[in-house]
Scaffold this motif. Structure first.
Motif, PDB file in Angstrom:
ATOM      1  N   ASP A 311       0.846  -1.201   0.000  1.00  0.00           N
ATOM      2  CA  ASP A 311       0.000   0.000   0.000  1.00  0.00           C
ATOM      3  C   ASP A 311       0.879   1.248   0.000  1.00  0.00           C
ATOM      4  O   ASP A 311       1.708   1.440   0.893  1.00  0.00           O
ATOM      5  N   SER A 313      -0.556   4.382  -0.435  1.00  0.00           N
ATOM      6  CA  SER A 313      -1.446   5.536  -0.252  1.00  0.00           C
ATOM      7  C   SER A 313      -1.059   6.386   0.947  1.00  0.00           C
ATOM      8  O   SER A 313      -1.275   7.605   0.950  1.00  0.00           O
ATOM      9  N   GLN A 363      -4.219  -8.442  -8.376  1.00  0.00           N
ATOM     10  CA  GLN A 363      -4.801  -7.158  -8.747  1.00  0.00           C
ATOM     11  C   GLN A 363      -3.946  -6.000  -8.245  1.00  0.00           C
ATOM     12  O   GLN A 363      -3.758  -5.001  -8.947  1.00  0.00           O
ATOM     13  N   HIS A 364      -3.407  -6.146  -7.035  1.00  0.00           N
ATOM     14  CA  HIS A 364      -2.567  -5.087  -6.481  1.00  0.00           C
ATOM     15  C   HIS A 364      -1.302  -4.909  -7.316  1.00  0.00           C
ATOM     16  O   HIS A 364      -0.855  -3.780  -7.567  1.00  0.00           O
ATOM     17  N   ASP A 367      -2.164  -3.088 -10.457  1.00  0.00           N
ATOM     18  CA  ASP A 367      -2.363  -1.661 -10.163  1.00  0.00           C
ATOM     19  C   ASP A 367      -1.024  -0.926 -10.119  1.00  0.00           C
ATOM     20  O   ASP A 367      -0.890   0.170 -10.682  1.00  0.00           O
ATOM     21  N   LEU A 368      -0.033  -1.542  -9.465  1.00  0.00           N
ATOM     22  CA  LEU A 368       1.288  -0.906  -9.396  1.00  0.00           C
ATOM     23  C   LEU A 368       1.923  -0.804 -10.776  1.00  0.00           C
ATOM     24  O   LEU A 368       2.658   0.151 -11.065  1.00  0.00           O
ATOM     25  N   PHE A 370       0.550  -0.052 -13.559  1.00  0.00           N
ATOM     26  CA  PHE A 370       0.080   1.161 -14.230  1.00  0.00           C
ATOM     27  C   PHE A 370       0.376   2.426 -13.426  1.00  0.00           C
ATOM     28  O   PHE A 370       0.469   3.508 -14.015  1.00  0.00           O
ATOM     29  N   GLU A 371       0.539   2.309 -12.116  1.00  0.00           N
ATOM     30  CA  GLU A 371       0.806   3.486 -11.300  1.00  0.00           C
ATOM     31  C   GLU A 371       2.266   3.924 -11.380  1.00  0.00           C
ATOM     32  O   GLU A 371       2.575   5.090 -11.126  1.00  0.00           O
ATOM     33  N   CYS A 405      -9.488  -8.118 -12.493  1.00  0.00           N
ATOM     34  CA  CYS A 405      -8.380  -7.170 -12.640  1.00  0.00           C
ATOM     35  C   CYS A 405      -8.554  -6.250 -13.845  1.00  0.00           C
ATOM     36  O   CYS A 405      -7.833  -5.254 -13.971  1.00  0.00           O
ATOM     37  N   ARG A 410      -7.702  -1.902 -18.816  1.00  0.00           N
ATOM     38  CA  ARG A 410      -6.632  -1.031 -18.341  1.00  0.00           C
ATOM     39  C   ARG A 410      -5.593  -0.789 -19.424  1.00  0.00           C
ATOM     40  O   ARG A 410      -5.037   0.296 -19.533  1.00  0.00           O
ATOM     41  N   LYS A 426      -2.098  11.054  -8.540  1.00  0.00           N
ATOM     42  CA  LYS A 426      -1.327   9.935  -9.066  1.00  0.00           C
ATOM     43  C   LYS A 426       0.004   9.825  -8.317  1.00  0.00           C
ATOM     44  O   LYS A 426       0.489  10.772  -7.703  1.00  0.00           O
TER      45      LYS A 426
END
Length: 574
Positions: A311, A313, A363-364, A367-368, A370-371, A405, A410, A426
């Protein structure tokens, strides 16, 4: 420097010194030819050096620091030459050392806590001990068994890489040490050497200590005595690793290197450092540790706590970059967690796959992906995660990646908005006032998309999913097909021989075979350029003359063509 051949050369300088009445060991150590005379088994020299007094003095040069006001040759040359004499494989000198308790005590006095441990002398000490381990294995084992404090002293100095290599040899994580003495390894389990090593994660804050401890444990997973192999793969040992990793206020390096050990347990063929490769080729038999279902379950017990660390965030640190800023940067520990997930998926454990889906680990990771569009290390591991899921032929894994996902969606969104975002929410931002760069994941997305197309030919589930997505069909037709045609190097005007694709490859040849250009064609084109006078430098007349013959009479294989091309380029640049 020449070899001494009786009857054909003058007397050796070493013999000249030995002919003197009052000479010292230092006189010999200061002579350049002493090492070659040792290797040539000069009888007079060997008989002098094998004496206990001389062996003791040689050891003191290796284990004792020189006085501050000492000459440079005492600080550098004499320790080096002394080490080389011991490693010249002269049996009688090594025999004098291992058969004398006092001399062995002097050698291992280097490990005492009150002794200075400079890296230079530590390297010489390690070379001598490793030579003993290879040449006088049984005698060394018996000595260390009689002095068990040596192992704990080695563990205390594990932050010194050369000492770490000694410990790897002593615990049998290398075939050359105990291939014929497996029965003598039980004592290592009795003194709990693995527990001493893994506890360094808890008692030391040094990243070097953590890295070296992990390397030893990884070496044990690849080649180890049966007792140590069984212990390191046990759930209790894995739990001990994670216990240290999750302790409060521990450096992130503890987590990173603990995961390296777990990854090596799951995939023993992975290499974590160059020093292990030094003797990798020697490994031909022994116990290769494989992760049992119990070991995997022990790792899965800590998976939830690991995913909490992914995480980003709540992190507030910001890292400026050339393209903008990262808020926060991904960090080595998160990258290692993603790699751990990738390896977990590659072992084919249904329990691990189910657990990863339940906790949202896949999924996490996506996400990373694309982040953080410029972290290629991350992209590599996530692409492996996606590839493992898609190639698993498990409908629940494929469905999870495609549906939950939303992989295809995405990818299409990233293709439409391929410039780096300036949105403050972002984690990767572009610099204000500058044209935002293109995201760095396009190549990985292209490979993933092509993998989906390939699987669609054999997997009805993937085929149905793609056919029902009109946006995918449009993007495939308008963008992906053209991109694949453009990036097909075999269709480029410069050409590329198809024989390169079919030729056998090995690890030493990969860089040579992976060229994206046709060297033979390049050499031929340069030949034409020289023939027709495109390059008129006076300094290359001789080269032009050699090219006046018909090019059709010359055969270029890849190696010779590459050499010729590079040679001509050098001539052009003169």
């Amino acid at each position: 420097m020449f070899w001494h051949v009786p009857g054909f050369s003058a007397a050796s300088p070493v013999d000249t010194i030995l002919d003197k009445e009052n000479f010292k060991l230092e006189d010999l150590l200061d002579e350049d030819e002493i090492i070659q005379e040792c290797k040539a088994l000069n009888t007079r020299l060997i008989n002098f050096l094998r004496d206990k007094v001389q062996v003791e003095q040689l050891l003191r040069y290796i284990v004792e620091e020189a006085p501050e006001d000492a000459e440079k040759k005492r600080i550098f040359r004499f320790p080096f030459i002394a080490c080389e004499i011991f490693t010249c494989d002269v049996d009688v000198i090594m025999k004098t050392l291992v058969e004398d308790e006092d001399l062995m005590n002097l050698l291992f006095s280097f490990l005492k806590p009150d002794h200075p441990h400079g890296t230079l002398l530590a390297g010489y000490f390690a070379k001598v001990v490793i030579c003993l381990a290879m040449r006088k294995t049984l005698q060394l084992v018996h000595y260390v068994q009689g002095h068990p404090e040596i192992v704990s002293q080695l563990v205390d100095l594990i932050g010194i890489t050369s000492i770490m290599e000694v410990l790897i040899r002593l615990i049998g994580a290398d075939e050359t040490m105990y291939s014929s003495h497996a029965d003598s390894m039980q004592w290592l389990d009795d003194i709990q050497v693995l527990e001493m090593i893994v506890d360094k994660f808890s008692t030391s804050d040094s990243a070097e200590v953590h890295a070296n401890a992990a390397e030893i444990l990884c070496a044990v997973t690849r080649y180890a005595p049966p007792a140590l192999a069984a212990k390191i793969s046990s759930p209790s040992f894995v739990g001990r690793l994670f216990q240290h990793a999750f302790e409060d206020s521990r450096p992130k390096s503890v987590l990173v290197h603990s995961l390296s050990v777990c990854i090596s347990l799951l995939d023993p063929k992975r290499l974590v450092s160059a020093s292990y490769q030094a003797f990798r080729s020697q490994l031909s038999h022994g116990t290769l540790v494989t992760a049992s279902p119990e070991t995997v379950n022990g790792m899965l017990d800590s998976l939830g706590d690991l995913l909490k660390l992914l995480d980003v965030s709540s992190a507030e640190n910001v890292l400026p970059t050339t393209y903008g800023s990262l808020q926060p940067p991904l960090g080595k520990h998160r990258l290692k967690i993603v790699e751990f997930i990738s390896v977990l998926l590659s072992i084919g454990s249904e329990v691990a796959e189910t657990r990863l889906i339940q906790l949202g680990a896949i999924q996490h990771a996506i996400d990373l992906f694309f982040e953080y569009p410029f972290n290629n290390f991350l992209h590599h591991h996530v692409e492996n995660i996606i590839g493992s899921c898609l190639e698993s032929k498990q409908d629940h894994l494929i469905g999870h990646v495609l549906d939950e996902c939303k992989l295809v969606t995405r990818i299409l969104e990233a293709e439409k908005n391929s410039a780096l975002s300036s949105d403050l929410t972002k984690h990767t931002l572009s610099t204000e006032g500058r044209c935002p760069p293109r995201i760095g994941i396009v190549g990985h997305m292209t490979r993933i998309a092509n993998k989906l197309l390939q699987l669609a030919n054999t997997n009805i589930m993937v085929q149905s999913y793609l056919q029902q997505n009109s946006d995918w069909i449009e993007w495939h037709t308008s963008t992906l097909t053209k991109r694949n045609a453009l990036e097909n190097v075999y269709q480029w005007a410069c050409g590329r021989p198809t024989s390169l694709q079919d030729r056998g490859r090995d690890s030493d040849d990969e860089d040579f075979r992976d060229r994206d250009y046709d060297v033979a064609a390049l050499a031929s084109n340069l030949s034409q350029a020289f023939k027709y006078g495109i390059y008129s430098n006076d300094d290359i007349d001789e080269a032009q003359a050699s090219l006046e013959r018909d090019d059709e009479d010359v055969y270029f294989d890849d190696e010779s063509a590459e050499w010729l091309a590079l040679y001509k380029f050098q001539l052009v640049c003169i």
